[in-house]
Motif scaffolding. Structure first.
Motif, PDB file in Angstrom:
ATOM      1  N   VAL A   1       0.873  -1.306   0.021  1.00 36.29           N
ATOM      2  CA  VAL A   1       0.001   0.047   0.105  1.00 36.29           C
ATOM      3  C   VAL A   1       0.710   1.057  -0.255  1.00 36.29           C
ATOM      4  N   ALA A   2       1.952   1.268   0.695  1.00 35.01           N
ATOM      5  CA  ALA A   2       3.059   2.341   0.846  1.00 35.01           C
ATOM      6  C   ALA A   2       3.567   2.650  -0.436  1.00 35.01           C
ATOM      7  N   SER A   3       3.766   1.654  -1.345  1.00 39.79           N
ATOM      8  CA  SER A   3       4.297   1.487  -2.776  1.00 39.79           C
ATOM      9  C   SER A   3       3.562   2.505  -3.531  1.00 39.79           C
ATOM     10  N   LEU A   4       2.113   2.227  -3.652  1.00 39.67           N
ATOM     11  CA  LEU A   4       1.341   2.979  -4.203  1.00 39.67           C
ATOM     12  C   LEU A   4       1.308   4.431  -3.966  1.00 39.67           C
ATOM     13  N   LEU A   5       1.252   4.707  -2.776  1.00 34.61           N
ATOM     14  CA  LEU A   5       1.332   6.366  -2.165  1.00 34.61           C
ATOM     15  C   LEU A   5       2.829   6.868  -2.556  1.00 34.61           C
ATOM     16  N   GLY A   6       3.696   5.913  -2.427  1.00 33.30           N
ATOM     17  CA  GLY A   6       5.115   6.445  -2.734  1.00 33.30           C
ATOM     18  C   GLY A   6       5.423   6.805  -4.131  1.00 33.30           C
ATOM     19  N   ILE A   7       4.734   5.931  -5.047  1.00 35.68           N
ATOM     20  CA  ILE A   7       4.909   6.283  -6.496  1.00 35.68           C
ATOM     21  C   ILE A   7       4.088   7.474  -6.984  1.00 35.68           C
ATOM     22  N   VAL A   8       2.828   7.723  -6.434  1.00 35.81           N
ATOM     23  CA  VAL A   8       2.273   9.122  -6.510  1.00 35.81           C
ATOM     24  C   VAL A   8       3.018  10.332  -5.933  1.00 35.81           C
ATOM     25  N   ALA A   9       3.616  10.029  -4.820  1.00 33.08           N
ATOM     26  CA  ALA A   9       4.668  10.900  -4.160  1.00 33.08           C
ATOM     27  C   ALA A   9       5.777  11.477  -4.833  1.00 33.08           C
ATOM     28  N   ALA A  10       6.315  10.370  -5.637  1.00 31.41           N
ATOM     29  CA  ALA A  10       7.577  10.668  -6.461  1.00 31.41           C
ATOM     30  C   ALA A  10       7.432  11.918  -7.600  1.00 31.41           C
ATOM     31  N   GLY A  11       6.018  11.849  -8.109  1.00 33.41           N
ATOM     32  CA  GLY A  11       5.597  12.826  -9.181  1.00 33.41           C
ATOM     33  C   GLY A  11       5.430  14.363  -8.175  1.00 33.41           C
ATOM     34  N   GLN A  12       4.951  14.079  -7.112  1.00 29.21           N
ATOM     35  CA  GLN A  12       4.574  15.024  -6.344  1.00 29.21           C
ATOM     36  C   GLN A  12       5.700  15.944  -5.798  1.00 29.21           C
TER      37      GLN A  12
END
Length: 318
Positions: free
Chosen positions: A45-56
């Motif tokens: 679940v953290a990886s999904l959030l982390g991938i979005v946060a990479a762009g952010q």
């Protein structure tokens, strides 16, 4: 002594310490939360959030109060697009990946053009784009789930790929390494920090500021699209507004990782730790039966507290 204090105050050190503390707290509230299997599920679940946060992360590093509020809409659109393209067939994975990346890049391009050429503030531009995407999702599917994830995609996201670790986590690790290399070892990365620190000075030094900023929003859109694709593999199906849950947490993860909202300072390693921390916190809030509205209030309050904590001694740069 001052070096020790400085080390302890590093955002990533604070994040890691809080992760350990929350795991102990979660284990006390819900025995089994800190087991190996459960930690792997939390990391998925953290990886999904982390991938979005990479762009952010890259958008925020670029300065000018850059925040991409449209990431949730891109995640939702990507999940629905991927589900319809592959429709449960492994042969549709590559076309779905291409379609999602193209969609993410396109909407990122629109955000970048609006911010650079029309000089619309990023907050306003991306919020408006979020509204456009939400309307588009309603028109496309009327909020009804459609399409299915290919079995190979679901296995990649949820099942062990190597050394007992699911593929999505390996993908996140690779993204983390590539982000670190890009930000610290490439001309493009140095330009991101340059325009985030002082846009006028970067322009005078010959940095193509507008092109770099457009590229940052396109990168954000593509990372959100990747996350939407993986989210489809995690859930098996898609529905409108599935990506809304990532907008605010993606910003909090970046700020908690030590990246200044003024831009020009920070990195992605701390953001990864922030994503893990937020997912553990969300799991604990779910364990004690806090509803979604309550969790959003906690995330909002967390963002305000982080700004107060990290804002001291870190003046916002123009």
């Amino acid at each position: 002594m001052s070096r020790v204090v400085s080390f302890v105050r590093q955002p990533i050190v604070v994040a890691l310490a809080l992760i350990v503390l929350l795991l102990y707290l979660g284990e006390a509230l819900s025995p089994g939360l800190a087991t190996g299997g459960q930690i792997l599920r939390l990391l998925i679940v953290a990886s999904l959030l982390g991938i979005v946060a990479a762009g952010q992360n890259v958008v925020i590093l670029g300065g000018r109060e850059g925040i991409d509020l449209s990431v949730g809409g891109v995640v939702s659109l990507s999940a629905i697009l991927a589900g319809n393209v592959m429709n449960g067939a492994d042969g549709g994975i590559l076309p779905a990946v291409a379609a999602c990346l193209a969609a993410g890049a396109f909407f990122g391009l629109l955000n970048g053009l609006g911010v650079t050429l029309l000089r619309i503030p990023p907050l306003v531009m991306t919020l408006g784009m979020l509204g456009v995407l939400q309307g588009l999702l309603v028109v496309i599917r009327m909020g009804i789930p459609s399409g299915q994830a290919a079995p190979a995609l679901s296995r990649f996201v949820t099942q062990p790929l190597a050394y007992g670790i699911p593929g999505i986590i390996w993908l996140w690790i690779v993204i983390g390494i590539l982000m670190a290399l890009m930000l610290n070892r490439t001309v493009f990365g140095h330009r991101i920090y340059a325009i985030g620190s002082n846009e006028h000075a970067a322009y005078m030094a010959g940095v193509p500021v507008k092109l770099v900023r457009i590229a940052l929003f396109m990168i954000s859109g593509m990372f959100a699209a990747i996350a939407g694709l993986c989210l489809l593999g995690y859930s098996g199906t898609s529905f409108a507004n599935v990506g809304e849950q990532y907008m605010l947490p993606s910003i909090i993860a970046v700020v908690f990782g030590g990246t200044s909202l003024a831009g020009g300072k920070g990195g992605y390693t701390g953001t990864m730790a922030g994503a893990v921390l937020l997912v553990i916190l969300q799991s604990i809030l779910t364990t004690i039966n806090i509803e979604e509205s309550g969790r959003q209030m906690v995330f909002g309050a967390t963002l305000l507290l982080l700004m107060m904590f990290y804002g001291r001694g870190r003046a916002m740069r123009a």
